[in-house]
Design an enzyme around this catalytic site. Structure first.
Site, PDB file in Angstrom:
ATOM      1  N   SER A  99     -13.315 -11.923  38.176  1.00 24.08           N
ATOM      2  CA  SER A  99     -11.975 -12.321  37.725  1.00 24.08           C
ATOM      3  C   SER A  99     -11.438 -13.478  38.558  1.00 24.08           C
ATOM      4  CB  SER A  99     -11.006 -11.143  37.821  1.00 24.08           C
ATOM      5  OG  SER A  99     -11.457 -10.072  37.030  1.00 24.08           O
TER       6      SER A  99
HETATM    7  N1  SAM Z   1     -13.654  -6.320  38.986  1.00 21.84           N
HETATM    8  C1  SAM Z   1     -14.752  -7.248  38.781  1.00 21.84           C
HETATM    9  C2  SAM Z   1     -14.981  -8.136  39.961  1.00 21.84           C
HETATM   10  O1  SAM Z   1     -14.232  -8.062  40.936  1.00 21.84           O
HETATM   11  O2  SAM Z   1     -15.956  -8.901  39.908  1.00 21.84           O
HETATM   12  C3  SAM Z   1     -14.611  -8.057  37.522  1.00 21.84           C
HETATM   13  C4  SAM Z   1     -14.663  -7.216  36.333  1.00 21.84           C
HETATM   14  S1  SAM Z   1     -15.258  -7.993  34.862  1.00 21.84           S
HETATM   15  C5  SAM Z   1     -13.862  -8.946  34.359  1.00 21.84           C
HETATM   16  C6  SAM Z   1     -15.267  -6.523  33.833  1.00 21.84           C
HETATM   17  C7  SAM Z   1     -16.358  -5.553  34.200  1.00 21.84           C
HETATM   18  O3  SAM Z   1     -16.151  -4.338  33.486  1.00 21.84           O
HETATM   19  C8  SAM Z   1     -17.760  -6.028  33.835  1.00 21.84           C
HETATM   20  O4  SAM Z   1     -18.600  -5.986  34.943  1.00 21.84           O
HETATM   21  C9  SAM Z   1     -18.192  -5.050  32.754  1.00 21.84           C
HETATM   22  O5  SAM Z   1     -19.589  -4.816  32.728  1.00 21.84           O
HETATM   23  C10 SAM Z   1     -17.408  -3.818  33.151  1.00 21.84           C
HETATM   24  N2  SAM Z   1     -17.231  -2.827  32.070  1.00 21.84           N
HETATM   25  C11 SAM Z   1     -17.048  -3.044  30.747  1.00 21.84           C
HETATM   26  N3  SAM Z   1     -16.905  -1.869  30.087  1.00 21.84           N
HETATM   27  C12 SAM Z   1     -17.005  -0.898  31.036  1.00 21.84           C
HETATM   28  C13 SAM Z   1     -16.941   0.522  30.995  1.00 21.84           C
HETATM   29  N4  SAM Z   1     -16.749   1.183  29.858  1.00 21.84           N
HETATM   30  N5  SAM Z   1     -17.080   1.205  32.153  1.00 21.84           N
HETATM   31  C14 SAM Z   1     -17.271   0.558  33.337  1.00 21.84           C
HETATM   32  N6  SAM Z   1     -17.347  -0.793  33.446  1.00 21.84           N
HETATM   33  C15 SAM Z   1     -17.210  -1.504  32.303  1.00 21.84           C
END
Ligand code: SAM
Length: 217
Positions: free
Chosen positions: A67
């Site tokens: 992000s």
């Molecule tokens: N917090 C992260 C960082 O600091 O790098 C960025 C998050 S990224 C915008 C969103 C993340 O949510 C992705 O890595 C994606 O694979 C994960 N994601 C999507 N659906 C999910 C789910 N149902 N459960 C857990 N993680 C999930």
């Protein structure tokens, strides 16, 4: 994984980034200090070092992103974390947000549903000596074995607030979650007042990758 080096140059670039984030409205000094303490370039491919200290999201593989620093700061500020709190993050991604929360003094649990990202974040965080517990799973279900949590932060776009997450929040606890199924989402702060009641506050529009259902390798 290559050697982790945090040079004077990186620290200087980070200071500049923190000032940019401050100028965009982040006021909580604890949040700004946590951001300054975590070397964001560790979470990105070494060929993108220059990009690490721009206030922008960046691809981390598997179609996902780390992000934007402003967004990380904003969600962290809204979460109102205090030392020793149990915090659950949905969407580990690179592990950056989890480390910022750990620097705030939280006991962090984080779930990632992409196996390759889960493995990479787990290895990096161990190497950095951060005490974040990373889990491979589906964030819609939360982490019942470790519930309840003081705080829950969702870092992907949720079409709605999953009931499991509300049930796993302590009374008086807070969930920060971007809600919306379209291109943009409303950042919501939901406070669990008691068993039945919640209070909802809204903090403008953001753009996240979607929260997805089942696990994928
Ligand atoms: N917090 C992260 C960082 O600091 O790098 C960025 C998050 S990224 C915008 C969103 C993340 O949510 C992705 O890595 C994606 O694979 C994960 N994601 C999507 N659906 C999910 C789910 N149902 N459960 C857990 N993680 C999930």
């Amino acid at each position: 994984m290559s050697k982790l080096v945090d040079s004077y140059r990186h620290k200087g670039l980070r200071k500049r980034l923190i000032e940019e984030v401050r100028s965009k409205g982040i006021r909580d000094e604890k949040v700004l200090s946590a951001l300054e303490a975590v070397p964001r370039h560790y979470f990105m491919d070494s060929s993108f070092l220059e990009m690490a200290y721009q206030d922008k999201p960046f691809p981390i593989g598997s179609g996902q992103t780390i992000s934007q620093p402003y967004t990380v700061a904003c969600q962290t500020e809204l979460l109102m974390v205090e030392k020793g709190m149990k915090v659950l993050e949905i969407g580990t991604g690179s592990g950056y947000q989890a480390c910022v929360l750990e620097k705030m003094g939280a006991r962090v649990f984080s779930i990632e549903r992409h196996h390759s990202l889960y493995l990479r974040a787990k290895e990096l965080l161990a190497k950095m000596n951060y005490k974040v517990r990373v889990f491979y799973g589906d964030g819609y279900k939360g982490l019942p074995a470790y519930a309840p949590f003081d705080r829950i932060i969702v870092t992907a776009a949720a079409p709605y607030l999953p009931d499991a997450l509300l049930q796993q929040t302590k009374t008086g606890g807070i969930i920060v979650i971007p809600v919306g199924a379209g291109d943009t989402q409303v950042m919501k702060r939901i406070t669990r007042i008691d068993e039945e009641d919640t209070r909802e506050e809204r903090f403008g529009y953001f753009r996240f990758v979607p929260l997805l259902g089942s696990k994928t390798r």
